[in-house]
Design a protein around this motif. Structure first.
Motif, PDB file in Angstrom:
ATOM      1  N   PRO A 288       3.777 -11.918   6.409  1.00  0.00           N
ATOM      2  CA  PRO A 288       3.180 -11.178   5.289  1.00  0.00           C
ATOM      3  C   PRO A 288       2.786 -12.112   4.144  1.00  0.00           C
ATOM      4  N   ALA A 289       1.791 -11.704   3.397  1.00  0.00           N
ATOM      5  CA  ALA A 289       1.459 -12.433   2.171  1.00  0.00           C
ATOM      6  C   ALA A 289       2.714 -12.478   1.302  1.00  0.00           C
ATOM      7  N   MET A 290       2.841 -13.541   0.514  1.00  0.00           N
ATOM      8  CA  MET A 290       4.040 -13.698  -0.307  1.00  0.00           C
ATOM      9  C   MET A 290       4.274 -12.444  -1.159  1.00  0.00           C
ATOM     10  N   ALA A 291       5.523 -11.968  -1.140  1.00  0.00           N
ATOM     11  CA  ALA A 291       5.850 -10.769  -1.919  1.00  0.00           C
ATOM     12  C   ALA A 291       5.719 -11.090  -3.408  1.00  0.00           C
ATOM     13  N   ARG A 292       5.046 -10.225  -4.116  1.00  0.00           N
ATOM     14  CA  ARG A 292       4.886 -10.426  -5.565  1.00  0.00           C
ATOM     15  C   ARG A 292       6.046  -9.775  -6.316  1.00  0.00           C
ATOM     16  N   ASP A 293       6.407 -10.382  -7.428  1.00  0.00           N
ATOM     17  CA  ASP A 293       7.429  -9.768  -8.276  1.00  0.00           C
ATOM     18  C   ASP A 293       6.929  -8.400  -8.747  1.00  0.00           C
ATOM     19  N   ALA A 294       7.897  -7.507  -9.035  1.00  0.00           N
ATOM     20  CA  ALA A 294       7.528  -6.149  -9.460  1.00  0.00           C
ATOM     21  C   ALA A 294       6.633  -6.165 -10.695  1.00  0.00           C
ATOM     22  N   VAL A 295       6.820  -7.178 -11.547  1.00  0.00           N
ATOM     23  CA  VAL A 295       6.027  -7.214 -12.786  1.00  0.00           C
ATOM     24  C   VAL A 295       4.656  -7.871 -12.589  1.00  0.00           C
ATOM     25  N   ASP A 296       4.443  -8.465 -11.405  1.00  0.00           N
ATOM     26  CA  ASP A 296       3.161  -9.140 -11.159  1.00  0.00           C
ATOM     27  C   ASP A 296       2.046  -8.118 -10.948  1.00  0.00           C
ATOM     28  N   PRO A 297       0.819  -8.476 -11.336  1.00  0.00           N
ATOM     29  CA  PRO A 297      -0.297  -7.558 -11.073  1.00  0.00           C
ATOM     30  C   PRO A 297      -0.640  -7.559  -9.583  1.00  0.00           C
ATOM     31  N   ALA A 298      -1.163  -6.434  -9.098  1.00  0.00           N
ATOM     32  CA  ALA A 298      -1.715  -6.414  -7.742  1.00  0.00           C
ATOM     33  C   ALA A 298      -3.010  -7.218  -7.761  1.00  0.00           C
ATOM     34  N   PRO A 299      -3.360  -7.856  -6.641  1.00  0.00           N
ATOM     35  CA  PRO A 299      -4.642  -8.571  -6.617  1.00  0.00           C
ATOM     36  C   PRO A 299      -5.789  -7.604  -6.873  1.00  0.00           C
ATOM     37  N   LEU A 300      -6.852  -8.094  -7.502  1.00  0.00           N
ATOM     38  CA  LEU A 300      -8.052  -7.270  -7.674  1.00  0.00           C
ATOM     39  C   LEU A 300      -8.563  -6.856  -6.288  1.00  0.00           C
ATOM     40  N   ASP A 301      -9.362  -5.791  -6.272  1.00  0.00           N
ATOM     41  CA  ASP A 301      -9.787  -5.201  -4.993  1.00  0.00           C
ATOM     42  C   ASP A 301     -10.427  -6.215  -4.035  1.00  0.00           C
ATOM     43  N   TYR A 302     -11.237  -7.140  -4.571  1.00  0.00           N
ATOM     44  CA  TYR A 302     -11.947  -8.066  -3.677  1.00  0.00           C
ATOM     45  C   TYR A 302     -10.995  -9.075  -3.026  1.00  0.00           C
ATOM     46  N   LEU A 303      -9.738  -9.105  -3.489  1.00  0.00           N
ATOM     47  CA  LEU A 303      -8.732 -10.006  -2.910  1.00  0.00           C
ATOM     48  C   LEU A 303      -7.660  -9.237  -2.149  1.00  0.00           C
TER      49      LEU A 303
END
Ligand code: CA
Length: 438
Positions: A288-303
């Motif tokens: 899986p793609a690296m798990a982002r911290d809960a406070v991190d933004p989700a990637p923009l749609d194009y990513l």
């Protein structure tokens, strides 16, 4: 992304006995592609299998490839892989699939006469590996978040992780002309060093020469200018992966890089490992793609793509070894100074491709993309001397008793990469070596 097939079958063995050794980097499940020369003849394309190299041109001449694999083999009868890569992933996939069949213990050649196999294989030791691709463009990302944090804390302590980091896959355009295949020497670069007491910069050999542990990947089919590559289809533009060493001169870098980024501190040399592990061989080792911290933004749609989030990362165990001239003289082997894993990349290769092209930039067959330095969260996973020694403040001690804050002339740096997963045969990348000379 395609699915697993018989080429990943862990029970498959080869009639090339060395490919069945449990510790080989090149079992029949791998079959990386590269360019070699032998006996002074012109370079040509081959496939690594155990301790041997399958000569694609000879196999093609003997009629062992059919359909798309024959088209792929025809385009590989040159001194570089650009033509093959320009066909995209599918013909290369078929070439690997048919090569696996040719080399299988129950394949058509397993019981063939010596004459049928004549010239097909060369001893890998006897082959001089060449740069496998004419690299038209080289871009280096900065996708290792632990590196970005650690290097940032040293280079720009007031702003260690740039505010854009979790939104933008950051990169710079590197220098393609100085990309070389590993195994050679790296000439110690000269340049401007930061001013000292008299306020004037010094000029001379870098005093802070460094490596950066990275992976590289190659573009297959490109895109037309002005036509971005969609994240969902980006994986099909990536034909294969190598180990990459982004040699860096930290003193030159610190003085020159503001405001436009690194220049001479990184353009004197970039090394890649000679065997390109295909995207297909890596399929069992996607993660899986690296798990982002809960406070991190989700990637923009194009990513953002569900499949890429599910399996767009790569699980490659990476290791760096160092051997000084003194160690070599005493017969002491290279010693591991750090290890890491490509799963620590904050952005996936597909996200890098989608981002690279979102403004319309055209990627071309054979373009090389570096991931950025892949450090991990632990102290022994810091993947450059800059991070490992806190910019030289905490030198490492080697078995010879020598200490190193940065690299010195005669030092040899060796990268290795290996993929493991339960239920599959492990595959590796071979070695990426480079030795510093004065
Ligand atoms: Ca780099």
């Amino acid at each position: 992304m395609t699915t697993l097939d018989e080429t990943h079958d862990p029970h498959r063995r080869s009639w090339v006995e060395s490919a069945n050794a449990p510790d080989t980097d090149f079992p029949i499940q791998n079959l990386p592609i590269g360019v070699f020369s032998l006996d002074g003849r012109s370079p040509r394309c081959g496939i690594a299998i155990g301790d041997a190299v399958l000569d694609i041109g000879i196999a093609h001449d003997k009629g062992w490839f059919t359909g798309d694999a024959a088209i792929a083999a025809e385009s590989a009868i040159t001194a570089s892989l650009n033509d093959l890569f320009s066909l995209g992933c599918s013909p290369l996939r078929e070439l690997r699939r048919q090569a696996a069949s040719i080399l299988a213990h129950d394949g058509p050649l397993a019981k063939s006469t010596r004459a049928a196999r004549e010239g097909l294989l060369h001893a890998r030791d006897a082959c001089a590996m060449q740069l496998p691709v004419r690299v038209g463009n080289y871009t280096d990302f900065y996708a290792g978040i632990y590196h970005a944090k650690a290097a940032g804390a040293l280079l720009t302590p007031e702003d260690p992780l740039p505010k854009n980091y979790k939104w933008v896959p950051i990169a710079y355009h590197g220098r393609a002309s100085s990309v070389r295949v590993g195994g050679g020497t790296i000439k110690h670069p000269h340049g401007q060093r930061p001013p000292e007491d008299d306020g004037r910069p010094g000029f001379g050999p870098s005093r802070r020469l460094d490596f950066e542990l990275e992976m590289g990947f190659f573009i297959g089919k490109g895109n037309a200018l002005g036509q971005p590559i969609d994240i969902a289809g980006a994986g099909e533009h990536i034909v294969g992966f190598t180990l990459l060493n982004d040699w860096s001169a930290r003193d030159i870098q610190r003085w020159e890089m503001f405001p436009l980024g690194p220049f001479l501190s990184k353009n004197f040399s970039t090394s890649i490992s000679p065997w390109i592990v295909t995207a297909d061989a890596l399929l069992p080792f996607r993660t899986p793609a690296m798990a982002r911290d809960a406070v991190d933004p989700a990637p923009l749609d194009y990513l953002l793509d569900a499949d890429d989030q599910r399996r767009g990362g790569i699980d490659v165990a990476l290791s760096v070894q160092l051997q000084t001239a003194l160690m070599r003289g005493k017969g002491m082997p290279a010693v591991e100074i750090l290890h890491s894993n490509a799963r620590h990349l904050y952005w996936t290769p597909a996200q890098m491709v989608a981002h690279h092209t979102c403004g319309g930039c055209d990627l071309q067959p054979g373009d090389l993309i570096g991931t950025g330095t892949i450090s991990g969260p632990e102290p022994d996973q810091l993947s450059s001397m800059l991070e490992l020694t806190a910019a030289g403040a905490r030198p490492i001690t080697l078995p010879s008793g020598e200490r190193r804050g940065f690299l010195e002339d005669g030092d040899e740096v060796v990268f290795t990469g290996k993929c493991h997963r339960d239920g599959f045969v492990s595959i590796g990348f071979g070695e990426l070596r480079g030795r510093i000379t004065a």
